[in-house]
Design an enzyme around this catalytic site. Structure first.
Site, PDB file in Angstrom:
ATOM      1  N   LYS A  78     107.120  27.994  73.639  1.00  0.00           N
ATOM      2  CA  LYS A  78     107.097  28.686  72.347  1.00  0.00           C
ATOM      3  C   LYS A  78     108.217  28.155  71.462  1.00  0.00           C
ATOM      4  CE  LYS A  78     107.129  33.422  70.469  1.00  0.00           C
ATOM      5  NZ  LYS A  78     107.191  34.862  70.788  1.00  0.00           N
ATOM      6  N   SER A 156     103.640  37.927  68.698  1.00  0.00           N
ATOM      7  CA  SER A 156     104.011  36.694  68.029  1.00  0.00           C
ATOM      8  C   SER A 156     103.709  35.431  68.829  1.00  0.00           C
ATOM      9  CB  SER A 156     105.511  36.722  67.715  1.00  0.00           C
ATOM     10  OG  SER A 156     106.289  36.743  68.903  1.00  0.00           O
ATOM     11  N   SER A 180     104.831  41.124  72.164  1.00  0.00           N
ATOM     12  CA  SER A 180     104.467  39.779  71.710  1.00  0.00           C
ATOM     13  C   SER A 180     104.000  38.828  72.803  1.00  0.00           C
ATOM     14  CB  SER A 180     105.643  39.138  70.964  1.00  0.00           C
ATOM     15  OG  SER A 180     105.784  39.721  69.693  1.00  0.00           O
TER      16      SER A 180
END
Length: 493
Positions: A78, A156, A180
């Protein structure tokens, strides 16, 4: 054998050790898959040279019989994790051009375990969002599709979820501040674990809300999650909130009987207007665990109703403080000034240009609740509510409950743009089942358990005792086997 990029981590690990394939071939298969999946916008920075170098090194280690847990396994990272010499922007314009001179602890541990980094994954800007639509790179796209609608992969960690679901990588890192990891996992038919706060180091992860953020793995199976967590977890002296506790062999502890384990069903999670499909899935999950020998008990978490409003005071307050460092002076984006403008104008212009609308909204909320005259009315009160939420869970666990079963999300994946012009609170409600876990610092896992009437994945969530990721993963493993979820998105990209 399946296409190499569609193998699970466990399958690929076993194939590599048996000599049935190579890390280089596995990596090349993933790089090819990523190239053909540009429509998903899951990867935002590719690192093919690094990937192939690490794959060749992994092959040498495998040949020498010195292969650690993730040796040769291609993963995505990420964009919130700092990676040495590789762009790490947290999907924000304000960090444009930032090349960290250091590696985050979690990504370093994955590297040391032999994992092959394919590149950086899309996300909501500074992890603030539930649909991956706040990213400066544009939204990631869910590989599941219905009626030609473009769906969100959640946020997210939307890029991580999309990449794993589409077979672009075998596993990915995510972070979870209010859901998330778990919400995107539920939206994409994948498995996502948010560990106990302090189980994985936060050092080198761009901070959103420091008392809530936690890194975790996103994979296709519970076994893969156990394998990946074993490499990611551990004490880090560079992180003062990192727990100095041993890391169990999570994979070895899968398969234990769950007979007699007490599973709580919280009455407060039965929301008014909850879709019938979510209610039905929850009831089916309850019966699956009962059939496996678990004892099902009704429980109460009375302060659950206050978790979301308290979270949206605490998290923006911490974000306001953490994001104050992005001012255009030391790194990242710096606005151009007109003649006669000084440092104050530079700060204002840089932050206005660099931060997106959602980040600006949360920074302004956070600054407001921390300001003189409002601190006690908002921030201090939210902190007290957080203590009560944590106490609710402690009471339930003290009464012998081993884990709690809830829905993961209030719906299946929605269309990109569907909530863009709506009241922001409607977007925030996506995290209604996940936020209490972060407020209490507990471990939680989302796993796919069925499809809605449109054929989109729906997930269940298991919440565990602090530091009992092993027990939580074992329960999830049993639930996964009972649910028998094998559906995959039909390739359209």
């Amino acid at each position: 054998m399946s296409a190499l990029n569609e193998l699970t981590i466990a399958q690929a690990r076993d194939a590599l050790r048996k000599g049935e394939t190579t890390a280089t071939a596995l990596t090349e298969a993933c790089l090819t898959a990523i190239e053909g999946a540009s429509a998903l916008n899951a990867f935002v920075h590719m690192t093919p040279e690094i990937a192939l170098d690490r794959a060749r090194a992994a092959d040498a280690r495998l040949k020498a019989g010195e292969a650690p847990a993730l040796c040769g396994i291609p993963v995505g990272i990420k964009d919130l994790f700092c990676t040495e010499g590789v762009p790490s922007q947290a999907a924000s314009r304000i960090l444009g051009g930032f090349l960290p001179p250091y590696e985050s602890t979690v990504s370093a541990q994955l590297r040391d375990a032999g994992a092959v980094m394919l590149g950086k994954l899309n996300m909501d800007e500074f992890a603030m969002g539930s649909s991956n639509e706040t990213s400066c790179y544009g939204p990631a796209v869910n590989p599941w599709k219905v009626d030609d609608r473009t769906l969100t992969p959640g946020g997210s960690s939307g890029g991580s979820a999309a990449a794993v679901a589409a077979g672009l990588c075998l596993g990915a890192t995510g972070t979870d501040t209010g859901g998330s990891i778990r919400q995107p996992a539920a939206f994409t038919g994948t498995v996502g674990l948010k560990p106990t706060y302090g189980r994985c180091s936060r050092w080198g992860i761009v901070a959103f809300a420091s008392s809530l953020d936690q890194a975790g793995p996103m994979t296709r199976t519970v076994r893969d999650t156990a394998i990946m967590l074993g490499a990611m977890a551990g004490h880090d002296p560079k992180d003062s909130t990192s727990a100095d506790l041993p890391v169990p062999d999570y994979e070895a502890m899968l398969g234990d009987s769950v007979k007699g384990r007490k599973i709580g069903i919280p009455r407060e999670y039965r929301m008014e207007g909850m879709p019938e499909e979510i209610e039905k899935l929850w009831a089916q999950g309850t019966e699956m665990l009962r059939d496996a020998g678990a004892e099902i008990v009704d429980i109460s978490l009375p302060h659950t109703q206050y978790a979301l409003p308290a979270y949206y005071v605490v998290a923006p307050a911490e974000a306001s403080s953490n994001l104050a460092r992005y001012d255009g002076v030391r790194f990242g984006h710096r606005a151009k000034l007109a003649p006669g403008e000084g440092i104050t104008e530079m700060y204002e212009k840089t932050r206005a240009e660099g931060f997106g609308a959602e980040v600006q909204r949360r920074v302004m909320i956070g600054t407001y609740v921390l300001s003189a005259g409002f601190y006690d009315a908002y921030y201090n009160r939210a902190r007290k509510v957080r203590t009560l939420i944590k106490r609710d869970f402690e009471t339930v666990f003290a009464e012998g409950v081993d884990a709690i079963l809830t829905p993961a999300t209030p719906s299946a994946a929605f269309g990109l743009g569907a909530m863009q012009d709506a009241d922001p609170v409607q977007m925030y409600l996506n995290d209604i089942f996940t936020v209490p876990v972060n407020m209490a610092g507990l471990p939680g896992i989302a796993l796919p358990a069925g499809l809605d009437r449109q054929g989109l994945p729906l997930g269940l969530q298991l919440i565990g005792r602090p530091w009992d990721e092993a027990g939580l993963l074992n329960l999830a493993h049993v639930l996964e086997a009972a649910a028998g979820f094998v559906s995959k998105p039909a390739k359209w990209w």
